[in-house]
Design a protein around this motif. Structure first.
Motif: not given
Length: 354
Positions: A244-251, A262-266
């Motif tokens: 349920k990991n959430v990774n975010i890349f800021d371009t 970041t906040v993982p999925l439920k």
């Protein structure tokens, strides 16, 4: 505009596809929804082209594609629908390129790819289609990067990607084309690269943080690459696991956000529909640790910084095709033990649908 609360989102079943299928291509041409190709219940690629009519809530059959195919790259060039490569009969890659002229109701065969390819990622810039990567007839990944001019009916080679791959996630932001992840045969690719249209050169970005497949991918309006859930590849003697990991890349900053930002999925899930609707990231359906496919749906609230449960899909499934049109998420086809013909729309209750 404030984002809608969870209870404002509503699912409604629309007319089913004319037949059950998976790996079909959805496209918005002038505000109209088209479905092209896909695999039927027997696993064979089909040549079906359909147009959804909201006025009568049914799919209208249109002239069949010249080539049966599934998983084709798709691009919209004005009023034309372009289909590139994909999987043909006997599960072999195709080199055929075909265009459906919506105002004429006719298909035309156009200049083929230099070689057959499936898993090609396609986008559009300045009225021309850009096609990235693919898997060739020898089942090996390609680094080819090419541009198609519909008016001249010609493919032109651009500088190749540093990393050959197929089934990549791509996004065009201004003059830069971002290419994330993908596959090399059975290997997952962590490479993250960007092509600068002005300098005509490739650069490497910080790699994806782990190897996982069947993730949800969303590019938001702030230029961020959001990589959601998926099936994390196990190491030696280890099984793969849903995450349920959430990774975010800021371009804009060129960095991955820290895990605490970041906040993982439920729910751990993979192979699901993912999109942004009215400012909220949505994940719907897919596969999880349960023996059956999922019907559960979540939406991220940016102010509350948490994922909230929405009403479930009326038809649980994975591998569904999805598209956002007029701030509404449409999910069509997919798999629930067998291919599905279901077609549903997620919208905010205060609005008229379609």
């Amino acid at each position: 505009m404030p984002v809608p609360s969870a209870h404002e989102f509503h699912w409604q079943s629309l007319a089913c596809l004319s037949s059950a299928r998976v790996y079909h291509s959805l496209a918005d041409v002038g505000g109209q929804l088209y479905s092209a190709g896909g695999c039927d219940a027997s696993g064979q690629p089909c040549s079906t082209l359909e147009l959804y009519s909201p006025e009568v809530d049914r799919w209208l059959s249109l002239p069949s594609m010249p080539s049966s195919r599934a998983g084709a790259g798709v691009a919209v060039l004005g009023k034309q629908l372009l289909l590139v490569g994909g999987m043909g009969k006997e599960q072999r890659p195709l080199k055929a390129v075909e265009v459906y002229y919506t105002d004429e109701g006719k298909w035309r065969k156009r200049c083929s790819l230099r070689e057959a390819c499936m898993g090609v990622s396609v986008t559009v810039k300045d009225g021309r289609a850009l096609a990235v990567g693919g898997m060739g007839p020898d089942l090996l990944p390609r680094s080819v990067f090419q541009q198609y001019d519909l008016r001249k009916d010609v493919w032109a080679l651009l500088p190749p990607m540093p990393t050959p791959r197929y089934d990549t996630s791509i996004c065009l932001l201004g003059t830069k084309l971002y290419v994330a992840g993908g596959r090399q045969c059975k290997r997952l690719v962590k490479a993250f690269e960007v092509f600068d249209m002005e300098t005509r050169s490739w650069s490497s970005l910080p790699s994806l943080l782990c190897k996982r497949s069947y993730s949800g991918v969303i590019w938001d309006s702030a230029g961020r690459f959001c990589w959601l859930g998926g099936l994390r590849q196990g190491g030696l003697h280890q099984s793969s696991k849903f995450t349920k990991n959430v990774n975010i890349f800021d371009t804009n900053q060129g960095v991955w956000l820290k895990s605490e930002d970041t906040v993982p999925l439920k729910t751990k899930r993979a192979d699901f529909a993912a999109a942004i609707v009215r400012g909220r990231m949505i994940v719907a359906g897919g596969l999880g640790h349960q023996p059956s496919v999922l019907d559960s749906v979540e939406a991220f609230h940016p102010e509350k910084r948490k994922w909230e449960r929405l009403s479930p899909m009326q038809t649980p499934r994975c591998s569904a095709s999805s598209i956002v049109m007029r701030d509404r998420l449409l999910v069509a086809g997919g798999v629930n033990q067998v291919p599905s013909a279901a077609h549903e729309i997620l919208y905010v209750k205060e609005e008229e649908i379609l």
